[in-house]
Write a protein that holds these residues in place. Sequence first.
Motif, PDB file in Angstrom:
ATOM      1  N   ARG A   8       0.894  -1.103   0.165  1.00 19.28           N
ATOM      2  CA  ARG A   8       0.090  -0.082   0.191  1.00 19.28           C
ATOM      3  C   ARG A   8       0.654   1.060   0.058  1.00 19.28           C
ATOM      4  N   GLN A   9       1.958   1.233   0.748  1.00 20.99           N
ATOM      5  CA  GLN A   9       2.809   2.338   0.859  1.00 20.99           C
ATOM      6  C   GLN A   9       3.660   2.517  -0.507  1.00 20.99           C
ATOM      7  N   LEU A  10       4.000   1.243  -1.235  1.00 20.04           N
ATOM      8  CA  LEU A  10       4.973   1.294  -2.341  1.00 20.04           C
ATOM      9  C   LEU A  10       4.192   1.355  -3.660  1.00 20.04           C
ATOM     10  N   LYS A  11       3.159   1.231  -3.671  1.00 16.95           N
ATOM     11  CA  LYS A  11       2.467   0.796  -5.037  1.00 16.95           C
ATOM     12  C   LYS A  11       2.327   2.285  -6.114  1.00 16.95           C
ATOM     13  N   THR A  12       2.679   3.463  -5.530  1.00 14.34           N
ATOM     14  CA  THR A  12       2.481   4.609  -6.062  1.00 14.34           C
ATOM     15  C   THR A  12       3.975   4.786  -6.943  1.00 14.34           C
ATOM     16  N   SER A  13       5.079   4.039  -6.258  1.00 15.50           N
ATOM     17  CA  SER A  13       6.462   4.318  -6.639  1.00 15.50           C
ATOM     18  C   SER A  13       6.714   3.272  -7.829  1.00 15.50           C
ATOM     19  N   PRO A  14       7.512   3.768  -8.889  1.00 16.10           N
ATOM     20  CA  PRO A  14       8.009   2.928  -9.716  1.00 16.10           C
ATOM     21  C   PRO A  14       8.894   1.958  -9.055  1.00 16.10           C
ATOM     22  N   SER A  15       9.174   0.598 -10.076  1.00 21.12           N
ATOM     23  CA  SER A  15      10.339  -0.186  -9.465  1.00 21.12           C
ATOM     24  C   SER A  15      11.479   0.186  -9.722  1.00 21.12           C
ATOM     25  N   PRO A  16      12.453  -0.379  -8.925  1.00 15.79           N
ATOM     26  CA  PRO A  16      12.406  -1.345  -7.923  1.00 15.79           C
ATOM     27  C   PRO A  16      11.751  -0.708  -6.680  1.00 15.79           C
ATOM     28  N   ARG A  17      10.881  -1.906  -6.129  1.00 12.52           N
ATOM     29  CA  ARG A  17      10.463  -1.516  -4.704  1.00 12.52           C
ATOM     30  C   ARG A  17      11.057  -2.708  -3.772  1.00 12.52           C
ATOM     31  N   VAL A  18      11.404  -2.230  -2.662  1.00  5.97           N
ATOM     32  CA  VAL A  18      12.051  -3.088  -1.784  1.00  5.97           C
ATOM     33  C   VAL A  18      11.460  -3.042  -0.388  1.00  5.97           C
ATOM     34  N   LEU A  19      11.215  -4.285   0.155  1.00  8.45           N
ATOM     35  CA  LEU A  19      10.323  -4.363   1.450  1.00  8.45           C
ATOM     36  C   LEU A  19      11.678  -4.869   2.402  1.00  8.45           C
ATOM     37  N   ILE A  20      11.894  -4.132   3.593  1.00  9.04           N
ATOM     38  CA  ILE A  20      12.736  -4.465   4.435  1.00  9.04           C
ATOM     39  C   ILE A  20      11.859  -4.718   5.835  1.00  9.04           C
ATOM     40  N   LEU A  21      12.038  -6.178   6.365  1.00  6.66           N
ATOM     41  CA  LEU A  21      11.425  -6.845   7.145  1.00  6.66           C
ATOM     42  C   LEU A  21      12.320  -6.903   8.466  1.00  6.66           C
ATOM     43  N   LEU A  22      12.035  -6.084   9.496  1.00 10.04           N
ATOM     44  CA  LEU A  22      13.155  -6.278  10.777  1.00 10.04           C
ATOM     45  C   LEU A  22      12.303  -6.964  11.731  1.00 10.04           C
ATOM     46  N   ASN A  23      12.797  -8.358  11.809  1.00  6.09           N
ATOM     47  CA  ASN A  23      12.260  -9.260  12.800  1.00  6.09           C
ATOM     48  C   ASN A  23      12.782  -9.137  14.219  1.00  6.09           C
ATOM     49  N   GLY A  24      11.972  -8.871  15.128  1.00 10.78           N
ATOM     50  CA  GLY A  24      12.225  -8.988  16.526  1.00 10.78           C
ATOM     51  C   GLY A  24      11.277 -10.134  17.351  1.00 10.78           C
ATOM     52  N   ASP A  25      10.954 -10.911  16.713  1.00 11.28           N
ATOM     53  CA  ASP A  25      10.156 -12.052  17.106  1.00 11.28           C
ATOM     54  C   ASP A  25      10.753 -13.546  16.939  1.00 11.28           C
ATOM     55  N   SER A  26      11.344 -14.175  18.064  1.00 10.13           N
ATOM     56  CA  SER A  26      11.820 -15.501  17.986  1.00 10.13           C
ATOM     57  C   SER A  26      11.003 -16.525  17.562  1.00 10.13           C
ATOM     58  N   MET A  27       9.696 -16.367  17.549  1.00  8.50           N
ATOM     59  CA  MET A  27       8.837 -17.176  16.816  1.00  8.50           C
ATOM     60  C   MET A  27       8.401 -17.043  15.438  1.00  8.50           C
ATOM     61  N   VAL A  28       9.221 -16.125  14.668  1.00 12.75           N
ATOM     62  CA  VAL A  28       9.022 -15.718  13.235  1.00 12.75           C
ATOM     63  C   VAL A  28      10.145 -15.953  12.826  1.00 12.75           C
ATOM     64  N   ASP A  29      10.528 -16.284  11.636  1.00 12.20           N
ATOM     65  CA  ASP A  29      11.640 -16.429  10.704  1.00 12.20           C
ATOM     66  C   ASP A  29      11.458 -16.219   9.229  1.00 12.20           C
ATOM     67  N   VAL A  30      12.391 -16.243   8.390  1.00  8.92           N
ATOM     68  CA  VAL A  30      12.379 -16.121   7.138  1.00  8.92           C
ATOM     69  C   VAL A  30      11.673 -17.092   6.496  1.00  8.92           C
ATOM     70  N   LYS A  31      11.508 -18.226   6.862  1.00  8.78           N
ATOM     71  CA  LYS A  31      10.746 -19.494   6.450  1.00  8.78           C
ATOM     72  C   LYS A  31       9.422 -18.929   6.399  1.00  8.78           C
ATOM     73  N   ASP A  32       9.009 -18.151   7.232  1.00 10.18           N
ATOM     74  CA  ASP A  32       7.386 -17.732   7.380  1.00 10.18           C
ATOM     75  C   ASP A  32       7.101 -16.806   6.286  1.00 10.18           C
ATOM     76  N   LEU A  33       8.206 -15.717   5.954  1.00 13.64           N
ATOM     77  CA  LEU A  33       8.056 -15.279   4.573  1.00 13.64           C
ATOM     78  C   LEU A  33       7.947 -15.824   3.143  1.00 13.64           C
ATOM     79  N   GLU A  34       8.615 -17.086   3.175  1.00  8.57           N
ATOM     80  CA  GLU A  34       8.795 -17.739   2.253  1.00  8.57           C
ATOM     81  C   GLU A  34       7.252 -18.703   1.999  1.00  8.57           C
ATOM     82  N   GLU A  35       6.855 -18.994   3.148  1.00 11.50           N
ATOM     83  CA  GLU A  35       5.460 -19.769   3.455  1.00 11.50           C
ATOM     84  C   GLU A  35       4.433 -18.755   2.943  1.00 11.50           C
TER      85      GLU A  35
END
Length: 167
Positions: free
Chosen positions: A81-108
């Motif tokens: 929603r924040q990125l859609k009005t900007s042209p590519s390339p668009r980057v999402l930085i996910l800063l994870n502070g929860d040990s019960m969440v990991d990059v595999k959850d992004l892939e899933e």
Amino acid sequence: KLRFGIILSKVPENHEAQPDFEHIRDGQRVFVAELKDIEYYPPSEQRGWTIPKPNEKFCHFSHRTDNAVSRVADKIHDAFRQLKTSPSPRVLILLNGDSMVDVKDLEEAFTGQHVYGSEAFSYVNVVSKKIAEGKIREEKSKIDLYIWIERRNEKIQFRYPTQIGHN
């Protein structure tokens, strides 16, 4: 300044949805980036956890249905929603502070499946298919690069669903 020598400049805020940051090189915008925090939420009944009463015979523990994939998908949805009005390339930085969440959850969240097992035996869990093919179905591939940062050890991982993100 990141360890890769890339300086992100804060985009001035206004009343419209827009990215948090941009990277400028030689006076030209190279890419835009949105930063989303994945916060640690301590277990509580208000957050859907079952917390049994302490008992002398059993260890104290709490449990809940895993919602990490859904939480990551919500971050993708909000970021797009924040990125859609900007042209590519668009980057999402996910800063994870929860040990019960990991990059595999992004892939899933992206694929809708998680493979358990080994070369000898594996099982594909597709319970997250409805998330991957739901509200982020179209959005997820319009973000060119995902950067996953673990807050506790600063480990950085990259995922790129588009050729632009790969370059």
